[in-house]
Motif scaffolding. Structure first.
Motif, PDB file in Angstrom:
ATOM      1  N   ASP A 149       0.808  -1.215   0.000  1.00 36.14           N
ATOM      2  CA  ASP A 149       0.000   0.000   0.000  1.00 36.14           C
ATOM      3  C   ASP A 149       0.847   1.274   0.000  1.00 36.14           C
ATOM      4  O   ASP A 149       0.352   2.349   0.337  1.00 36.14           O
ATOM      5  N   MET A 150       2.115   1.172  -0.376  1.00 34.36           N
ATOM      6  CA  MET A 150       2.995   2.341  -0.392  1.00 34.36           C
ATOM      7  C   MET A 150       2.638   3.253  -1.564  1.00 34.36           C
ATOM      8  O   MET A 150       2.404   2.797  -2.687  1.00 34.36           O
ATOM      9  N   SER A 151       2.612   4.543  -1.322  1.00 32.64           N
ATOM     10  CA  SER A 151       2.295   5.534  -2.349  1.00 32.64           C
ATOM     11  C   SER A 151       3.512   5.794  -3.228  1.00 32.64           C
ATOM     12  O   SER A 151       4.658   5.721  -2.765  1.00 32.64           O
ATOM     13  N   PHE A 152       3.272   6.122  -4.505  1.00 32.61           N
ATOM     14  CA  PHE A 152       4.341   6.445  -5.444  1.00 32.61           C
ATOM     15  C   PHE A 152       4.505   7.956  -5.624  1.00 32.61           C
ATOM     16  O   PHE A 152       5.344   8.389  -6.426  1.00 32.61           O
ATOM     17  N   ASP A 153       3.757   8.764  -4.903  1.00 29.67           N
ATOM     18  CA  ASP A 153       3.732  10.206  -5.146  1.00 29.67           C
ATOM     19  C   ASP A 153       4.973  10.882  -4.571  1.00 29.67           C
ATOM     20  O   ASP A 153       5.507  10.484  -3.529  1.00 29.67           O
ATOM     21  N   SER A 154       5.405  11.926  -5.288  1.00 27.14           N
ATOM     22  CA  SER A 154       6.401  12.869  -4.781  1.00 27.14           C
ATOM     23  C   SER A 154       5.739  14.246  -4.729  1.00 27.14           C
ATOM     24  O   SER A 154       4.700  14.459  -5.364  1.00 27.14           O
ATOM     25  N   TYR A 155       6.351  15.192  -3.993  1.00 26.99           N
ATOM     26  CA  TYR A 155       5.640  16.429  -3.692  1.00 26.99           C
ATOM     27  C   TYR A 155       6.510  17.649  -3.944  1.00 26.99           C
ATOM     28  O   TYR A 155       7.750  17.597  -3.897  1.00 26.99           O
TER      29      TYR A 155
END
Length: 697
Positions: free
Chosen positions: A192-198
Motif C-alpha cells: 500500500d505504499m504511495s508512489f507520489d512525490s511532492y
C-alpha cells in the motif's frame, strides 16, 4: 561654627585666578591619638562577595501546537455609484462624471484638497526620510558563532513513510522545494505504499502545494533552470519522466521502456544548452544516457562505463552520482558503486576516448560528487566513512580528506558563496559543516537534525538556507548563520594557496612512491636471479663444468665470427692498398731510370762541347737549366698527385672505421633499449597483477 582663618584681598583682585608658589612645608595642626577611644574600634577581616541584581532565568524548549492556515480570496467590486447607474456601462459612467464635474461642490472640494496635497508634497521635498547620515561610519562586525537554526519541517503526508532520495530548489528565488520519495529497500516495500512525490511551498509547511504522480517511485528529480515550470525525474523502474506544473500532477511524457535504463535512475541533471531541453542521466546499469525532453522516445547519445573501453555492458561500472559544471560543457564526472570516479569527455571522437581517466580512493559507493564553484579543478566526493577533495592533476590519491566517521556519509555539497565551506550528512542524522580555513580535522559545526538517517542534501544559491531529507520522509529546512554564508576577506586567495600547496605535496609523495616501487622491482628481480643461481647451484659439479665450457666455447665462436666478418669486410680495401703501393713503386723506379739516362746524356754533351765557344756554352747551359726546371716541375706534379691519392685513401679508411664504430654503438643502444622495454613490460605486468590481486581481495 567658629572662623579659624580669614583670607582677605582687595576688591580689584576679585575674579582673578589663584597664583600658587612653592614654599617649605609647615605643620598647621597636630592631633594626638586618644587612648580611651581604642575600645570602640573592632578589627574586621576583609571579604569579597559578588552580588547579582538580575533574576535567575532558565530556558526550556516547548513544542507548540501547529497553526493551520487556509487561503481565502475576496472579489472587490467597484462601489459608490448610484443605484440607477451600472458601473460596467461605460456610457452611463461617463455621463455621471461630467454631471458631477459641473457641480459647485465638486470644484470647492478639489480646491480644498489641493492645499492639503501641496503641503504634503512640499513636506516630502523638504525632508528625505530615506537619507543615510552616517554612511562613512562603518560598524565593526563582531564575529558570529556558527549556528544553524531549524526553519520548518515538511513531513510525508502518507501513512507509510518513505525515504527522501532527492531534493531540488525552485530556480526563482527558492520559494519552493521539490522532493522525491522512494523506498530503496529492494523487494521490502509494502503493497500500500504511495508512489507520489511532492512540491512544497516554504510558507505553507502543513500540506504540499502539488503532488507528482509517476507510475514508478522517483529516485531523483531536478528543476529546469531555464523554465521553472518543468521538472525531470528518474524513476525506480529506469524511466525518465517529464512534468509541466501548469498541466497538473500527471506526467507530460515518459521515456520508452525499450531505450531507457534497466536499473533505477540515481541522478539526472539538466545541461547548459541554447534550447534548455537537454539533460543526461546515470544508473547502476552502467549507462550514461543523454536526452532531449522534446523527444523522450529514445536517447540522443549513449555511453557505457566500461573501464576496459570496449563498450561491454556486462563489465560496466554502476553509476550512482553525476557532476556537470556549466563552465566546462564537454566534461563531466561519474561516481560509481565500486568507489571509483570516472572522468569523461562528451565530445571525444570514439566511445573509447570518452572515458579520459579514473580516480580511486573510496571503499564503497560514491554517493555525491561536486566541483568547487570557485576552483573547478578541485572536486569533492563522499563515500564510505570519509569525504575527500581531489585535484584533476593527481590521479593516485586525494589531496585532502576527513578522518573516518562513525557512520556512513550519504551526501555532500559545496557552499555556493564560500570556497572553503562544504556540508555533509550522515546516517546517524547529523549535519556537519566544514570550514577548511578554520580547522580541517573536525567540522566547524555539527547539528543533530533528525533521529533517523539523512540521505539527501541541497543548499540554496544564496548559501543561507539548506534542506536535508531523512529516512522517515522528513525534509528539514535549516538557516545557516552569516559567518558560514558570507564570503570572508582574502578567502579565495587563501584557498587557492591551500589547494596548490596540497597538490604539490601529493605530487612529491607520488614521485617518492614511484621510486620505492622501482627499487622493490629491482630487488625482486635480484632475488629471482639469486634464487635461480641457487637452484643452479644444486646441480652436480660435472654438469656445472660442462655448462661453463659450452658457454665459453659459444662465446669464442661468436667472437671468431665477428672477427671473420670484419676481416672479410677489410680484405678488399687491403688489396686495393697493396696494388696502389706497387704501382707507386714502379712509377718511382721509372722516374729514377729516366733521371740517370738524362744525366749520362748531359755528360756526353758536355765533353763534346768543351771546344765550343763560351757563348755557345752559355746558351747550352741556359737550355739545360730550362729543361731541368721543366722536368723538376713535372716530377713535383706527379708527387703531389700521389700524395693526394694517399690522403683520399686514408680518409676513406678512417671514415669506414668510424661508420663501423657508429653502427656498433647503435646496435649496443638498441640492445639496451630492448632490455629497458622488457624491464618496463615486466614492471607493468607486475603492477597489473598486484592491482588484480587487490581487486580480487
Amino acid at each position: 561654627m567658629e572662623i579659624t582663618y580669614v583670607y582677605s584681598k582687595f576688591r580689584r583682585e576679585f575674579g582673578r585666578q589663584g597664583l600658587f608658589s612653592d614654599r617649605a612645608e609647615a605643620v598647621m595642626v597636630d592631633i594626638q591619638p586618644n587612648p580611651r577611644l581604642m575600645s570602640n574600634f573592632v578589627v574586621k577581616t576583609p571579604r569579597d562577595q559578588a552580588s547579582q541584581a538580575c533574576m535567575d532565568m532558565s530556558e526550556h524548549p516547548v513544542n507548540t501546537e501547529r497553526f493551520e492556515s487556509s487561503n481565502c480570496g475576496i472579489n472587490h467590486m467597484e462601489g459608490a455609484w448610484p443605484k440607477d447607474i451600472n458601473p460596467r456601462d461605460l456610457e452611463q459612467t461617463v455621463r455621471f462624471k461630467k454631471k458631477i464635474e459641473k457641480e459647485e461642490n465638486y470644484v470647492n472640494s478639489l480646491v480644498h484638497l489641493g492645499y492639503v496635497m501641496d503641503h504634503c508634497i512640499r513636506q516630502n521635498n523638504t525632508i528625505d526620510i530615506y537619507q543615510e547620515h552616517f554612511k562613512e561610519d562603518e560598524i565593526e562586525k563582531v564575529p558570529e558563532f556558527p549556528t544553524a537554526k531549524t526553519m520548518s519541517v515538511f513531513r510525508d503526508p502518507n501513512q507509510v513513510k518513505r525515504t527522501i532520495t532527492g531534493l531540488s530548489w525552485h530556480p526563482d528565488g527558492g520559494r519552493k522545494l521539490a522532493a522525491a520519495y522512494c523506498s530503496l529497500d529492494f523487494q521490502k516495500s509494502p503493497p500500500d505504499m504511495s508512489f507520489d512525490s511532492y512540491i512544497w511551498d516554504l510558507e505553507k509547511p502543513n500540506y504540499p502545494e502539488m503532488a507528482l504522480k509517476p507510475e514508478s517511485p522517483l529516485v531523483c528529480l531536478d528543476y529546469n533552470p531555464k523554465d521553472p515550470h518543468t521538472l525531470l525525474g528518474g524513476s525506480y523502474g529506469g524511466q525518465i519522466v517529464l512534468w509541466d506544473t501548469r498541466r497538473g500532477s500527471q506526467p507530460v511524457e515518459y521515456s520508452s521502456l525499450e531505450h531507457t535504463h534497466r536499473d533505477p535512475v540515481y541522478k539526472i541533471i539538466w545541461l547548459q544548452s541554447k534550447t534548455g531541453t537537454d539533460a543526461f542521466s546515470a544508473s547502476t546499469d552502467g549507462q550514461i544516457l543523454w536526452w532531449d525532453v522534446r523527444k523522450l522516445s529514445e536517447p540522443t547519445e549513449r555511453l557505457v562505463l566500461d573501464p576496459s573501453r570496449e563498450g561491454n555492458l556486462d563489465q560496466a561500472l554502476g553509476a550512482i552520482s553525476l557532476e556537470f559544471e556549466p563552465t566546462m560543457p564537454t566534461k563531466f564526472m561519474v561516481g560509481t558503486e565500486q568507489g571509483m570516479v570516472v572522468s569523461c569527455n562528451r565530445k571525444a571522437k570514439t566511445p573509447a576516448e570518452k572515458i579520459v581517466c579514473t580516480y580511486e580512493g573510496h571503499h564503497g559507493p560514491i554517493y555525491a560528487i561536486q566541483r568547487n564553484p570557485f576552483f573547478p579543478k578541485n572536486f569533492l566526493t563522499v563515500g564510505d566513512w570519509t569525504a575527500r577533495i581531489w585535484s584533476e592533476d593527481i590521479k593516485e590519491s586525494s589531496i585532502m580528506w576527513t578522518k573516518y566517521q562513525m557512520s556512513y556519509l550519504m551526501d555532500a555539497c559545496w557552499s555556493p558563496v564560500r570556497p572553503s565551506v562544504f556540508l555533509t550528512v550522515k546516517m546517524e542524522g547529523v549535519l556537519d559543516i566544514w570550514d577548511l580555513l578554520f580547522k580541517q580535522s573536525e567540522p566547524t559545526l555539527s547539528v543533530k537534525v533528525s533521529d533517523k538517517a539523512l540521505y539527501s542534501l541541497r543548499i540554496q544559491d544564496n548559501g543561507q538556507v539548506l534542506a536535508c531529507g531523512s529516512h522517515s520522509g522528513e525534509a528539514t529546512l535549516l538557516h545557516i548563520s552569516s559567518g558560514l554564508s558570507t564570503l570572508q576577506k582574502n578567502e579565495k586567495s587563501l584557498m587557492a594557496a591551500m589547494f596548490e600547496r596540497e597538490t604539490k605535496r601529493e605530487k612529491i609523495l607520488e614521485a617518492r612512491q614511484r621510486e620505492i616501487r622501482l627499487k622493490e622491482r629491482s630487488r625482486s628481480e635480484q632475488s629471482r636471479e639469486d634464487e635461480a643461481w641457487r637452484e643452479d647451484g644444486d646441480e652436480d659439479p660435472e654438469q656445472i663444468l660442462a655448462k661453463v665450457e659450452s658457454d665459453f666455447y659459444s662465446m669464442v665462436e661468436v667472437e671468431m665470427r665477428k672477427r671473420e666478418r670484419e676481416r672479410r669486410a677489410a680484405a678488399p680495401q687491403e688489396e686495393e692498398a697493396r696494388d696502389e703501393n706497387e704501382v707507386k713503386n714502379e712509377e718511382e723506379d721509372e722516374v729514377k731510370k729516366e733521371d740517370e739516362e738524362v744525366e749520362k746524356e748531359e755528360d756526353e754533351v758536355k765533353k763534346e762541347d768543351e771546344v765550343k765557344n763560351e757563348d755557345e756554352v752559355k746558351n747550352e747551359d741556359e737550355v739545360k737549366n730550362e729543361d731541368e726546371v721543366k722536368k723538376e716541375g713535372e716530377v713535383k706534379i706527379e708527387e703531389e698527385g700521389e700524395v693526394k691519392k694517399e690522403e683520399g685513401e686514408v680518409k676513406n679508411e678512417e671514415e669506414g672505421e668510424v661508420k663501423k664504430e657508429e653502427d656498433e654503438v647503435k646496435k649496443e643502444e638498441d640492445e639496451v633499449k630492448n632490455e629497458e622495454d622488457e624491464v618496463k613490460n615486466e614492471g607493468e605486468n607486475d603492477e597489473k597483477n598486484e592491482e588484480e590481486d587487490g581487486e580480487t581481495e
